[in-house]
Design a protein around this motif. Structure first.
Motif, PDB file in Angstrom:
ATOM      1  N   PRO A   1      -1.570 -24.542 -23.787  1.00  0.00           N
ATOM      2  CA  PRO A   1      -2.729 -25.387 -24.119  1.00  0.00           C
ATOM      3  C   PRO A   1      -2.331 -26.788 -24.570  1.00  0.00           C
ATOM      4  CG  PRO A   1      -2.301 -23.797 -25.869  1.00  0.00           C
ATOM      5  CD  PRO A   1      -1.365 -23.468 -24.753  1.00  0.00           C
ATOM      6  N   PHE A   2      -1.037 -27.079 -24.608  1.00  0.00           N
ATOM      7  CA  PHE A   2      -0.593 -28.407 -25.041  1.00  0.00           C
ATOM      8  C   PHE A   2       0.543 -28.884 -24.148  1.00  0.00           C
ATOM      9  CE2 PHE A   2       1.200 -25.041 -27.787  1.00  0.00           C
ATOM     10  CZ  PHE A   2       2.514 -25.078 -27.339  1.00  0.00           C
ATOM     11  N   ALA A   3       0.796 -30.193 -24.201  1.00  0.00           N
ATOM     12  CA  ALA A   3       1.943 -30.730 -23.466  1.00  0.00           C
ATOM     13  C   ALA A   3       3.162 -30.676 -24.383  1.00  0.00           C
ATOM     14  CB  ALA A   3       1.662 -32.172 -23.073  1.00  0.00           C
ATOM     15  N   PRO A   4       4.333 -30.364 -23.826  1.00  0.00           N
ATOM     16  CA  PRO A   4       5.515 -30.324 -24.694  1.00  0.00           C
ATOM     17  C   PRO A   4       5.836 -31.721 -25.241  1.00  0.00           C
ATOM     18  CG  PRO A   4       6.157 -30.115 -22.382  1.00  0.00           C
ATOM     19  CD  PRO A   4       4.663 -30.049 -22.427  1.00  0.00           C
ATOM     20  N   THR A   5       6.433 -31.753 -26.397  1.00  0.00           N
ATOM     21  CA  THR A   5       6.854 -33.044 -26.954  1.00  0.00           C
ATOM     22  C   THR A   5       8.079 -33.523 -26.177  1.00  0.00           C
ATOM     23  OG1 THR A   5       8.369 -32.009 -28.530  1.00  0.00           O
ATOM     24  CG2 THR A   5       6.112 -32.405 -29.285  1.00  0.00           C
ATOM     25  N   GLY A   6       8.397 -34.789 -26.348  1.00  0.00           N
ATOM     26  CA  GLY A   6       9.574 -35.353 -25.687  1.00  0.00           C
ATOM     27  C   GLY A   6      10.823 -34.588 -26.098  1.00  0.00           C
TER      28      GLY A   6
ATOM     29  N   ASP B   1      13.113 -28.386 -37.071  1.00  0.00           N
ATOM     30  CA  ASP B   1      12.465 -28.143 -38.339  1.00  0.00           C
ATOM     31  C   ASP B   1      11.315 -27.154 -38.141  1.00  0.00           C
ATOM     32  OD1 ASP B   1      12.191 -28.431 -41.014  1.00  0.00           O
ATOM     33  OD2 ASP B   1      11.951 -30.609 -40.957  1.00  0.00           O
ATOM     34  N   VAL B   2      10.899 -26.511 -39.216  1.00  0.00           N
ATOM     35  CA  VAL B   2       9.791 -25.573 -39.121  1.00  0.00           C
ATOM     36  C   VAL B   2       8.605 -26.255 -38.455  1.00  0.00           C
ATOM     37  CG1 VAL B   2      10.327 -23.943 -40.951  1.00  0.00           C
ATOM     38  CG2 VAL B   2       9.352 -26.140 -41.548  1.00  0.00           C
ATOM     39  N   GLY B   3       8.025 -25.567 -37.464  1.00  0.00           N
ATOM     40  CA  GLY B   3       6.859 -26.116 -36.785  1.00  0.00           C
ATOM     41  C   GLY B   3       7.170 -27.078 -35.649  1.00  0.00           C
ATOM     42  N   SER B   4       8.449 -27.271 -35.350  1.00  0.00           N
ATOM     43  CA  SER B   4       8.782 -28.234 -34.293  1.00  0.00           C
ATOM     44  C   SER B   4       8.594 -27.637 -32.895  1.00  0.00           C
ATOM     45  CB  SER B   4      10.216 -28.731 -34.461  1.00  0.00           C
ATOM     46  OG  SER B   4      11.121 -27.655 -34.350  1.00  0.00           O
ATOM     47  N   GLY B   5       8.345 -26.327 -32.820  1.00  0.00           N
ATOM     48  CA  GLY B   5       8.050 -25.705 -31.527  1.00  0.00           C
ATOM     49  C   GLY B   5       9.271 -25.141 -30.823  1.00  0.00           C
ATOM     50  N   LYS B   6      10.080 -24.412 -31.546  1.00  0.00           N
ATOM     51  CA  LYS B   6      11.267 -23.814 -30.940  1.00  0.00           C
ATOM     52  C   LYS B   6      10.911 -22.677 -29.994  1.00  0.00           C
ATOM     53  CE  LYS B   6      13.187 -23.130 -35.016  1.00  0.00           C
ATOM     54  NZ  LYS B   6      12.323 -23.982 -35.841  1.00  0.00           N
TER      55      LYS B   6
ATOM     56  N   VAL C   1       6.552 -17.359 -39.353  1.00  0.00           N
ATOM     57  CA  VAL C   1       5.164 -16.909 -39.230  1.00  0.00           C
ATOM     58  C   VAL C   1       4.229 -18.106 -39.019  1.00  0.00           C
ATOM     59  CG1 VAL C   1       3.307 -15.703 -40.396  1.00  0.00           C
ATOM     60  CG2 VAL C   1       5.650 -14.924 -40.661  1.00  0.00           C
ATOM     61  N   ASP C   2       3.336 -17.975 -38.093  1.00  0.00           N
ATOM     62  CA  ASP C   2       2.551 -19.113 -37.654  1.00  0.00           C
ATOM     63  C   ASP C   2       1.046 -18.880 -37.769  1.00  0.00           C
ATOM     64  OD1 ASP C   2       2.244 -21.646 -36.468  1.00  0.00           O
ATOM     65  OD2 ASP C   2       1.911 -20.705 -34.513  1.00  0.00           O
ATOM     66  N   VAL C   3       0.396 -19.479 -38.755  1.00  0.00           N
ATOM     67  CA  VAL C   3      -1.058 -19.397 -38.912  1.00  0.00           C
ATOM     68  C   VAL C   3      -1.589 -20.813 -39.170  1.00  0.00           C
ATOM     69  CG1 VAL C   3      -2.969 -18.346 -40.198  1.00  0.00           C
ATOM     70  CG2 VAL C   3      -0.816 -17.103 -39.955  1.00  0.00           C
TER      71      VAL C   3
ATOM     72  N   GLY D   1       0.815 -26.723 -42.920  1.00  0.00           N
ATOM     73  CA  GLY D   1       1.020 -27.981 -42.202  1.00  0.00           C
ATOM     74  C   GLY D   1       1.196 -27.749 -40.719  1.00  0.00           C
ATOM     75  N   ARG D   2       0.666 -26.632 -40.213  1.00  0.00           N
ATOM     76  CA  ARG D   2       0.826 -26.314 -38.794  1.00  0.00           C
ATOM     77  C   ARG D   2      -0.431 -26.609 -38.000  1.00  0.00           C
ATOM     78  NH1 ARG D   2       4.733 -22.180 -37.093  1.00  0.00           N
ATOM     79  NH2 ARG D   2       6.532 -22.845 -38.252  1.00  0.00           N
ATOM     80  N   GLY D   3      -1.509 -26.923 -38.709  1.00  0.00           N
ATOM     81  CA  GLY D   3      -2.743 -27.240 -37.990  1.00  0.00           C
ATOM     82  C   GLY D   3      -3.043 -28.713 -38.152  1.00  0.00           C
TER      83      GLY D   3
HETATM   84  P1  ADP Z   1       9.036 -23.224 -34.936  1.00  0.00           P
HETATM   85  O1  ADP Z   1       9.461 -21.884 -34.426  1.00  0.00           O
HETATM   86  O2  ADP Z   1       9.908 -24.325 -34.453  1.00  0.00           O
HETATM   87  O3  ADP Z   1       8.868 -23.270 -36.419  1.00  0.00           O
HETATM   88  P2  ADP Z   1       6.701 -22.666 -33.360  1.00  0.00           P
HETATM   89  O4  ADP Z   1       7.373 -22.496 -32.066  1.00  0.00           O
HETATM   90  O5  ADP Z   1       6.270 -21.442 -34.080  1.00  0.00           O
HETATM   91  O6  ADP Z   1       7.613 -23.540 -34.338  1.00  0.00           O
HETATM   92  O7  ADP Z   1       5.498 -23.671 -33.170  1.00  0.00           O
HETATM   93  C1  ADP Z   1       4.664 -24.026 -34.241  1.00  0.00           C
HETATM   94  C2  ADP Z   1       3.241 -24.264 -33.769  1.00  0.00           C
HETATM   95  O8  ADP Z   1       3.183 -25.445 -33.010  1.00  0.00           O
HETATM   96  C3  ADP Z   1       2.707 -23.157 -32.902  1.00  0.00           C
HETATM   97  O9  ADP Z   1       1.369 -22.941 -33.262  1.00  0.00           O
HETATM   98  C4  ADP Z   1       2.832 -23.725 -31.521  1.00  0.00           C
HETATM   99  O10 ADP Z   1       1.860 -23.175 -30.646  1.00  0.00           O
HETATM  100  C5  ADP Z   1       2.569 -25.189 -31.752  1.00  0.00           C
HETATM  101  N1  ADP Z   1       3.201 -26.077 -30.786  1.00  0.00           N
HETATM  102  C6  ADP Z   1       4.451 -25.958 -30.275  1.00  0.00           C
HETATM  103  N2  ADP Z   1       4.718 -26.982 -29.438  1.00  0.00           N
HETATM  104  C7  ADP Z   1       3.624 -27.780 -29.425  1.00  0.00           C
HETATM  105  C8  ADP Z   1       3.278 -28.995 -28.756  1.00  0.00           C
HETATM  106  N3  ADP Z   1       4.128 -29.606 -27.940  1.00  0.00           N
HETATM  107  N4  ADP Z   1       2.060 -29.524 -29.011  1.00  0.00           N
HETATM  108  C9  ADP Z   1       1.205 -28.920 -29.854  1.00  0.00           C
HETATM  109  N5  ADP Z   1       1.449 -27.772 -30.506  1.00  0.00           N
HETATM  110  C10 ADP Z   1       2.647 -27.196 -30.304  1.00  0.00           C
END
Ligand code: ADP
Ligand code: MG
Length: 698
Positions: A271-276, A302-307, A561-563, A590-592
């Motif tokens: 549902p989103f585009a990947p970051t650079g 970092d936490v929330g960076s989308g690994k 954990v992701d909420v 800080g994930r929303g």
């Molecule tokens: P990490 O494991 O690095 O802490 P997550 O992979 O769990 O982070 O991703 C954190 C949240 O960010 C998830 O809800 C994920 O769907 C969302 N997310 C990841 N990449 C993107 C992106 N490029 N754009 C918007 N949201 C993203």
């Protein structure tokens, strides 16, 4: 003596007085066979018994020497019987000495009027400052006064008494003095550029500082003698890691050179585009996968960076190239979260995702294993159970390990055997949120390639962090109520000193109960490590779905954990946790797109280090900066000595003090690897002891 003048590595420790067979085998167990080996068992710290501190200047938490007159003594019958000795020294301060064990003779000699010199840690007690069981001696007419120099303290972990260490090292130093040579493995190597003392001098100073040596620099670790040895130790570790890397690169792996269509389809379905940064790291990973040697890449984000997306893209690439993928997470909870995500994403691409955990029933597990073995499952998500001996893959080509930068060298090596045959070692991708300062990565992870996701997804608002005294708990509860009222979800994290999980669980339960009644109408859920996996998962799912407003948890929610709708986190007693852990916890919010807050509900009074830590958290959200500052704070708190850094257990080096040496160490490592390769085995043996064998070149 026949051994006199002989090189010390040729003189066996058994030639020293007082070493019988039992002691010899104890020494052998940690790699000490020669007198030279013994000299490299260095004091881990020093005690300062050279100065007498006036009681008026005594500070809690520090080991100090005082000289005092006894003004009273009594046996108190409280919860525990104790001998309480009241003392003063004319400076205006008072100190109580507390003894729980004491003989009648001892008691008789600790009478009013006696003068004693004590060494111990001052603490706050019911009657002001106290020392519990200090070391002490009576000061009489022929007293020699305080020590002239610092007292070395040897690591006690090896089960040897200080007096034994001292007797042995005294003799070893005498041999050194008598002309026994130590093998200087750094001669002709760029160490000159950092102007450190010769090896023999450095060893002498560290074991037996002389009164002329600078006490402050010995205590704070900046003394050149310690730096000389730290240089060598860090060099040995870097060489070990580089050898591992060479060795890993000699193995063969499947070249995963699929066209990349599946990976692109997966990314497009998000549902989103990947970051650079995500795009770049995915690219780096896929480039590695194409090479016919095992990838060993650490991805830090970092936490929330989308690994997770990076992991999924790598998995898609591998599956398209015809191999199986295993994704392992450290906890059941996190593994299940990944399973749900992967299952959702890959199902629509027609790819089967399997599940394997230690908590499955025997028959479910058997079914999972059969499917893996037959190659029906393209991707398997699970816990450590994935890599048990009884699990064999048909054609495993990629292993992804989440949130584990502490995943050890030995564990990584064991995973190699999971490939279909000896010539096909699976690629390894390791993901961590723990930032590793560049300097540190150079030594502790030098066997891995390293990618950083240095960008957060757009729209994230920085987390606002505040520290509030537990006395104002009521205000905080009101804040929780308000957040819930406005439709947001809240984490309440209980941290506990208790080692036992059941006590931690109990306390969290109590907190949950108290909050439930304080908040009346709101729904509260509790998770802790004692719950059954399925139960925990259900509760977590309820929170994720939004059926629960407040989640009370122990630190089990630490990783991954992701909420996104949870935007308030309360951390109780944050002073009990380290900076890295606090930063990880805070990353759950800080994930929303909502503004998030993290409340550090501390208990006063705070110690100095704890106060600094909370300050760092309030000042920055940047994991790298936090890691750097953590490193220097730790350096300030504990002088130097054994500590664990990833795979490294350092004896004398301290990365927070010795970081500035790392560039020269890297140069020295190159010099050794090109012109002095014969020195590598003795350097590794000297500093890694028995473990050196694990790092040997093939
Ligand atoms: P990490 O494991 O690095 O802490 P997550 O992979 O769990 O982070 O991703 C954190 C949240 O960010 C998830 O809800 C994920 O769907 C969302 N997310 C990841 N990449 C993107 C992106 N490029 N754009 C918007 N949201 C993203
Ligand atoms: Mg994660």
């Amino acid at each position: 003596m026949t051994t006199e003048g002989k090189a010390l590595h040729e003189q066996p420790v058994t030639s020293l007085r007082g070493i019988g067979p039992a002691m010899a085998s104890k020494l052998d167990a940690f790699g000490v066979n020669s007198i030279q080996d013994l000299l490299f068992q260095l004091p881990s710290r020093y005690q300062d018994r050279t100065r007498i501190t006036p009681l008026s200047a005594l500070q809690p938490g520090l080991f100090t020497q005082v000289e005092v007159d006894i003004v009273g003594s009594e046996v108190a019958f409280g919860r525990r019987r104790a001998l309480l000795v009241t003392t003063s020294d004319g400076s205006g301060g008072r100190l109580t000495l507390r003894f729980f064990h004491f003989s009648q003779t001892q008691k008789a000699r600790l009478e009013r009027g006696a003068r004693i010199r004590c060494f111990g840690e001052a603490r706050r007690g019911p009657r002001g400052l106290e020392m519990v069981h200090p070391e002490y001696q009576h000061v009489d007419d022929d007293d020699a006064g305080p020590e002239e120099t610092l007292t070395p303290i040897y690591p006690s972990t090896q089960g040897m008494q200080q007096t034994t260490w001292r007797k042995l090292t005294d003799q070893a130093l005498a041999r050194l003095h008598a002309g026994g040579a130590v093998h200087d493995l750094l001669s002709d190597i760029a160490i000159n550029s950092v102007s450190l003392p010769p090896l023999a001098t450095a060893l002498h100073t560290l074991h037996r500082p002389s009164p002329e040596d600078d006490i402050e620099s010995l205590l704070n670790g900046s003394h050149p003698a310690r730096r000389r040895l730290a240089f060598e130790e860090l060099l040995a570790h870097r060489l070990a890691m580089l050898q591992l890397r060479d060795r890993a690169r000699k193995h063969c792996s499947p070249s995963l050179d699929g066209p990349g269509a599946l990976r692109r389809e997966l990314i497009a379905s998000m549902p989103f585009a990947p970051t650079g940064a995500q795009t770049r790291v995915i690219e780096e990973v896929c480039q590695d996968l194409i090479t016919p040697h095992p990838m060993q890449r650490l991805v830090q984000g970092d936490v929330g960076s989308g690994k997770t997306l990076v992991a999924a893209a790598a998995a898609a690439h591998a599956v398209e190239s015809g191999v199986q993928v295993a994704l392992m997470a450290p906890t059941e909870l996190l593994a299940e979260q990944h399973f749900h995500n992967f299952d959702t994403w890959f199902r629509s691409l027609g790819i089967t995702v399997g599940w394997l955990s230690g908590k499955q029933s025997a028959s479910q597990r058997q079914a999972s294993q059969s499917a893996i073995e037959a190659g029906h499952t393209a991707i398997t998500v699970g816990t450590h159970a994935l890599f048990q001996n009884d699990v064999s893959f048909d054609n495993l080509g990629l292993i992804i390990i989440d949130e584990q930068h502490r995943f050890g060298v030995a564990q990584r090596q064991a995973l190699r055997d999971k490939g279909p045959h000896a010539e096909a070692v699976p690629h390894q991708l390791i993901m961590t949120a723990t930032p590793i300062p560049r300097t540190l990565a150079m030594t502790s992870c030098a066997d891995l390639d390293y990618s950083v996701i240095d960008e957060l997804p757009p729209g994230r608002k920085p987390i606002n962090t505040v520290a509030i005294d537990a006395k104002r708990r009521g205000d905080v509860v009101a804040r929780v109520a308000a957040a819930i009222e406005s439709g947001r979800q809240v984490y309440w994290v209980c941290t506990l000193i208790e080692e036992s999980e059941s006590l931690a669980a109990e306390a969290a339960e109590e907190t949950a109960g108290a909050l439930e009644s304080a908040l009346e109408t709101h729904s509260v859920e509790l998770i802790h490590g004692r719950l059954k996996a399925a139960d925990k998962e259900q509760r977590m799912q309820r929170f994720k779905r939004g059926d629960v407003d407040l989640l009370v948890a122990t630190t089990v929610i630490e990783v991954g954990v992701d909420v996104p709708n949870a935007s308030l986190m309360i951390i109780e007693n944050p002073e009990r946790l380290g900076l890295a852990q606090l930063h990880q916890l805070r990353g759950r919010v800080g994930r929303g797109s909502e503004e998030s807050t993290c409340v550090l509900l501390y208990k006063s009074p705070l110690g100095e280090t704890a106060r600094e830590r909370l300050k760092v958290l309030r000042e920055t959200n940047d994991g790298f900066e936090i890691a750097e500052r953590d490193l220097s704070l730790r350096g300030a708190g504990e002088i130097f000595g054994t500590r664990q850094t990833g795979d490294m257990s350092l004896r004398i080096a301290n990365l927070s003090i010795d970081r500035d040496l790392l560039p020269q160490i890297a140069d020295a490592a190159n010099a050794v690897r090109t012109t002095h390769t014969a020195r590598i085995p003795p350097l590794l043996a000297r500093w890694l002891g028995r473990a050196a064998a694990d790092y040997a070149a093939v």
